[in-house]
Design a protein around this motif. Structure first.
Motif, PDB file in Angstrom:
ATOM      1  N   SER A 262      23.891  26.383  87.353  1.00 59.57           N
ATOM      2  CA  SER A 262      22.432  26.428  87.420  1.00 59.57           C
ATOM      3  C   SER A 262      21.978  27.648  88.197  1.00 59.57           C
ATOM      4  O   SER A 262      22.635  28.116  89.127  1.00 59.57           O
ATOM      5  N   ILE A 263      20.814  28.170  87.811  1.00 65.99           N
ATOM      6  CA  ILE A 263      20.247  29.329  88.508  1.00 65.99           C
ATOM      7  C   ILE A 263      19.873  28.978  89.945  1.00 65.99           C
ATOM      8  O   ILE A 263      19.713  29.863  90.787  1.00 65.99           O
ATOM      9  N   TRP A 264      19.742  27.675  90.237  1.00 66.21           N
ATOM     10  CA  TRP A 264      19.396  27.276  91.605  1.00 66.21           C
ATOM     11  C   TRP A 264      20.490  27.643  92.597  1.00 66.21           C
ATOM     12  O   TRP A 264      20.249  27.632  93.815  1.00 66.21           O
ATOM     13  N   TRP A 265      21.702  27.972  92.128  1.00 66.15           N
ATOM     14  CA  TRP A 265      22.748  28.420  93.032  1.00 66.15           C
ATOM     15  C   TRP A 265      22.421  29.790  93.645  1.00 66.15           C
ATOM     16  O   TRP A 265      23.103  30.221  94.588  1.00 66.15           O
ATOM     17  N   GLN A 266      21.410  30.456  93.114  1.00 64.63           N
ATOM     18  CA  GLN A 266      20.989  31.728  93.709  1.00 64.63           C
ATOM     19  C   GLN A 266      20.071  31.540  94.918  1.00 64.63           C
ATOM     20  O   GLN A 266      19.771  32.516  95.614  1.00 64.63           O
ATOM     21  N   ILE A 267      19.627  30.329  95.166  1.00 61.67           N
ATOM     22  CA  ILE A 267      18.694  30.103  96.274  1.00 61.67           C
ATOM     23  C   ILE A 267      19.259  30.602  97.604  1.00 61.67           C
ATOM     24  O   ILE A 267      18.524  31.238  98.387  1.00 61.67           O
ATOM     25  N   PRO A 268      20.545  30.356  97.952  1.00 58.84           N
ATOM     26  CA  PRO A 268      21.030  30.845  99.256  1.00 58.84           C
ATOM     27  C   PRO A 268      20.903  32.352  99.429  1.00 58.84           C
ATOM     28  O   PRO A 268      20.510  32.821 100.511  1.00 58.84           O
ATOM     29  N   GLN A 269      21.213  33.132  98.393  1.00 55.83           N
ATOM     30  CA  GLN A 269      21.137  34.584  98.571  1.00 55.83           C
ATOM     31  C   GLN A 269      19.692  35.060  98.691  1.00 55.83           C
ATOM     32  O   GLN A 269      19.399  35.996  99.452  1.00 55.83           O
ATOM     33  N   TYR A 270      18.756  34.405  97.977  1.00 53.32           N
ATOM     34  CA  TYR A 270      17.346  34.757  98.136  1.00 53.32           C
ATOM     35  C   TYR A 270      16.839  34.315  99.511  1.00 53.32           C
ATOM     36  O   TYR A 270      16.021  35.011 100.134  1.00 53.32           O
ATOM     37  N   LEU A 271      17.300  33.166  99.975  1.00 56.38           N
ATOM     38  CA  LEU A 271      16.909  32.696 101.304  1.00 56.38           C
ATOM     39  C   LEU A 271      17.389  33.662 102.380  1.00 56.38           C
ATOM     40  O   LEU A 271      16.641  34.025 103.298  1.00 56.38           O
ATOM     41  N   LEU A 272      18.625  34.129 102.265  1.00 55.09           N
ATOM     42  CA  LEU A 272      19.176  35.040 103.261  1.00 55.09           C
ATOM     43  C   LEU A 272      18.478  36.394 103.241  1.00 55.09           C
ATOM     44  O   LEU A 272      18.232  36.982 104.299  1.00 55.09           O
ATOM     45  N   ILE A 273      18.155  36.893 102.041  1.00 49.49           N
ATOM     46  CA  ILE A 273      17.484  38.194 101.989  1.00 49.49           C
ATOM     47  C   ILE A 273      16.056  38.069 102.512  1.00 49.49           C
ATOM     48  O   ILE A 273      15.514  38.997 103.112  1.00 49.49           O
ATOM     49  N   GLY A 274      15.432  36.885 102.325  1.00 46.71           N
ATOM     50  CA  GLY A 274      14.108  36.682 102.905  1.00 46.71           C
ATOM     51  C   GLY A 274      14.147  36.630 104.421  1.00 46.71           C
ATOM     52  O   GLY A 274      13.281  37.204 105.101  1.00 46.71           O
ATOM     53  N   ILE A 275      15.156  35.961 104.982  1.00 46.67           N
ATOM     54  CA  ILE A 275      15.307  35.931 106.444  1.00 46.67           C
ATOM     55  C   ILE A 275      15.586  37.334 106.977  1.00 46.67           C
ATOM     56  O   ILE A 275      15.059  37.739 108.020  1.00 46.67           O
ATOM     57  N   SER A 276      16.413  38.084 106.256  1.00 45.29           N
ATOM     58  CA  SER A 276      16.714  39.451 106.701  1.00 45.29           C
ATOM     59  C   SER A 276      15.468  40.312 106.718  1.00 45.29           C
ATOM     60  O   SER A 276      15.301  41.180 107.585  1.00 45.29           O
ATOM     61  N   GLU A 277      14.573  40.082 105.756  1.00 42.95           N
ATOM     62  CA  GLU A 277      13.331  40.853 105.706  1.00 42.95           C
ATOM     63  C   GLU A 277      12.486  40.609 106.952  1.00 42.95           C
ATOM     64  O   GLU A 277      11.865  41.534 107.492  1.00 42.95           O
ATOM     65  N   ILE A 278      12.462  39.365 107.420  1.00 37.32           N
ATOM     66  CA  ILE A 278      11.675  39.035 108.606  1.00 37.32           C
ATOM     67  C   ILE A 278      12.237  39.716 109.848  1.00 37.32           C
ATOM     68  O   ILE A 278      11.501  40.202 110.705  1.00 37.32           O
ATOM     69  N   PHE A 279      13.568  39.783 109.940  1.00 39.57           N
ATOM     70  CA  PHE A 279      14.187  40.334 111.149  1.00 39.57           C
ATOM     71  C   PHE A 279      14.418  41.835 111.084  1.00 39.57           C
ATOM     72  O   PHE A 279      14.600  42.461 112.132  1.00 39.57           O
ATOM     73  N   ALA A 280      14.437  42.428 109.892  1.00 37.50           N
ATOM     74  CA  ALA A 280      14.695  43.866 109.789  1.00 37.50           C
ATOM     75  C   ALA A 280      13.427  44.655 109.513  1.00 37.50           C
ATOM     76  O   ALA A 280      13.148  45.657 110.178  1.00 37.50           O
ATOM     77  N   SER A 281      12.638  44.211 108.539  1.00 31.94           N
ATOM     78  CA  SER A 281      11.491  45.006 108.121  1.00 31.94           C
ATOM     79  C   SER A 281      10.327  44.915 109.107  1.00 31.94           C
ATOM     80  O   SER A 281       9.736  45.933 109.479  1.00 31.94           O
ATOM     81  N   ILE A 282       9.988  43.694 109.543  1.00 31.42           N
ATOM     82  CA  ILE A 282       8.848  43.548 110.460  1.00 31.42           C
ATOM     83  C   ILE A 282       9.125  44.235 111.797  1.00 31.42           C
ATOM     84  O   ILE A 282       8.293  45.025 112.276  1.00 31.42           O
TER      85      ILE A 282
END
Length: 575
Positions: free
Chosen positions: A451-471
């Motif tokens: 299922s495509i839902w197995w991609q949720i962890p990698q999207y979750l991690l890249i979203g967390i990284s955006e908060i800690f790196a980009s901001i």
């Protein structure tokens, strides 16, 4: 305490009232955030379905021609950011730079709905050229010339003007908003950047959910008219809020001075052959010169040293941007080769991402695949601002901006590592001939039964990284830059993120050559004969190595910035 030259700074008119000046500062910051939300909604409204718009029957551009136009627009919107910052620092000031950019944005964005209907296209582009029948290719290897894209000069001029306006707003509105909260305490700018990023993602959600849906399922005229309305509303709000804004005059950009100092240090012989164009009588000591507006030569040298320390920190963040932009390219490509559940059971199976036109339903836009990352940011930014940061601040454990950026790089590394592991698992199903066919648009993809839902962890991690790196990256670029170069430094920060995107595209193009991991000539658009997993692991290795380099450079920067300090025990302080 007012800074030197603050006498020329125009304080807000409404702040002179005796009641609650802090309230007006927050109102000004809220107005900036609302303008940012509307501008980002317009930007994503233009870019999300640009390929589909140019590839439609109205223009009939080839797929590669439409994709190239979209890449040019996105790349220019990042790479031109230093230009807008330099103009604000040197000539316009941030307020006027944002106002002029919004006006240019409004005019350039009006071109897209104007070309969305037949009479408008004829006015701006002329008549559609009639296609002539030519002889068929006599051999299989003969070259077919692609037709010249219809309306290409008009479209490219409009897109480049849009990119210039968007890049100028990106580099100036950020620092202009931070100016509004500068008097509210040293943690106010950190909170402002948190909510700025939240506002950017709110604009993306509004655009992807509403504008992209209307463009794909109703018509582009209405969809692009909404983007023009967003820009017009942002322009009105910005002008309406002028009385409560803190506006600062341009102090003169030091970019030219920095280039001269760099030339003097790197090529002293060349510099002595081409001395400054000052008349002989003006070659005096710095203290003997007549007073001029702007920084003195001593300040130029001091700020040049600051710039030399800042740039290595920002450059080592480029590999993170290479990883970050995978969610808009290879992550989506990987998702197309995973089983996509059918949301509407009434329709044929395995066609949920791009349903065929039916009387009872609409197509789900492919642009909605980007919402996973956006939702993560929308949820985590308020949690970080209201819970995590205050808790760490009370415990005196709040990390610095550079420490947060290093943590963000770690989450980016984890994201591509998880993506590589998922790709290895997907390829095991493919090599065992356990695939399912699913039609997406006009193309057939052979996907693994995962299922495509197995991609949720990698999207979750890249979203967390955006908060800690980009901001924190925005916070670092604003707070550490010399005052007369803040616009240019913010522009360089965004420009380097665009460089990361282009480097990622170049790496994909290099690995797509014959013999490369991504060379799949027999797949016809599928990636089942490619080694996308090795590509993800390569990115993870690059990110890990540069993260270690970043930690070393950031450590040196913080030690130099603190200077020699007596030993203390901050953990025992009581506040």
């Amino acid at each position: 305490m007012p800074a030197p030259g603050a006498g020329e700074e125009r304080r807000p008119l409404l702040a002179r009232r005796p009641r609650a000046p802090r309230r007006w500062r927050r109102t000004a910051a809220a107005a900036v955030l609302l303008v940012e939300t509307l501008e980002r909604a317009a930007f994503f409204g233009v870019s999300a379905n640009l390929v589909l718009y140019l590839n439609s029957a109205s223009f009939q551009w080839d797929g590669q021609q439409a994709s190239r136009a979209a890449l040019v627009f996105l790349g220019a919107s990042y790479l031109l950011a230093p230009v807008g910052g330099w103009l604000a620092d040197a000539y316009l000031g941030r307020y006027r730079a944002v106002a002029v950019s919004l006006l240019l944005y409004l005019l350039a964005s009006s071109l897209l709905p104007a070309t969305a209907f037949a009479d408008g296209r004829r006015s701006f582009c002329g008549e559609v050229p009639t296609s002539t029948l030519g002889p068929a290719c006599p051999t299989a290897d003969c070259t077919r010339l692609s037709p010249t894209p219809y309306c290409a000069p008009t479209i490219y001029c409009g897109l480049l003007l849009l990119a210039l306006a968007a890049s100028s707003i990106r580099s100036n509105l950020t620092s202009f908003g931070a100016d509004q909260v500068m008097d509210l305490g040293r943690h106010a700018s950190r909170r402002f950047f948190n909510w700025l990023y939240w506002s950017i993602n709110v604009g993306a959600v509004l655009s992807l959910l509403v504008v992209a849906f209307i463009q794909q399922n109703i018509n582009f005229l209405l969809g692009y008219s909404i983007t023009v309305g967003c820009v017009g509303l942002a322009f009105f709000i910005f002008l309406f809020a002028t009385p409560i804004f803190v506006t600062k005059p341009p102090t003169g950009s030091q970019v030219s001075s920095m280039l001269k100092l760099a030339l003097q240090n790197c090529c002293p012989r060349l510099w002595h052959r081409h001395p400054a164009r000052d008349p002989p009588g003006t070659q005096t000591l710095p203290d003997q010169r007549s007073p001029q507006p702007g920084p003195s030569p001593q300040e130029d040298i001091a700020n040049f040293r600051v710039l030399v320390k800042i740039l290595p920190v920002m450059v080592t963040l480029v590999p993170y941007w290479v990883v970050y932009f995978q969610m808009q390219s290879t992550y989506v490509l990987q998702g197309l080769h995973l089983r996509i559940p059918n949301i509407f059971p009434d329709y044929p199976a395995n066609s949920s991402v791009a349903l065929r036109a039916q009387p009872r339903g609409y197509k789900i836009p492919e642009a909605w695949l980007l919402l996973a990352n956006v939702v993560v940011v929308l949820i985590l930014v308020p949690v970080k601002d209201h819970l995590l940061d205050p808790l760490l601040l009370r415990c005196r454990l709040l990390p610095s901006a550079l420490q947060k950026m290093a943590l963000g790089m770690f989450f980016g590394f984890a994201s591509v590592l998880v993506a590589g592991g998922l790709e290895m698992e997907r390829l095991q199903y493919v090599h065992s001939n356990q695939t399912v066919s699913q039609q997406i648009g006009k193309d057939m993809y052979y996907a693994a039964p995962l299922s495509i839902w197995w991609q949720i962890p990698q999207y979750l991690l890249i979203g967390i990284s955006e908060i800690f790196a980009s901001i924190p990256g925005l916070e670092f670029a604003y707070s550490e830059a010399p005052r007369s170069m803040q616009g240019a430094i913010m522009g360089i920060f965004f420009c380097l993120s665009g460089v990361g995107s282009l480097l990622g595209s170049s790496l994909v193009a290099l690995l797509s050559l014959p013999g490369g991991w991504l060379y799949c000539p027999k797949d016809f658009g599928n990636i089942n004969n490619c080694r996308l997993d090795l590509y993800f692991f390569l990115l993870a290795s690059i990110q890990a190595a540069t993260a270690l380099l970043f930690i070393w450079i950031a450590g040196r920067y913080e030690r130099v910035a603190r200077g020699p300090t007596p030993q203390s025990c901050p953990s025992r302080d009581r506040g």
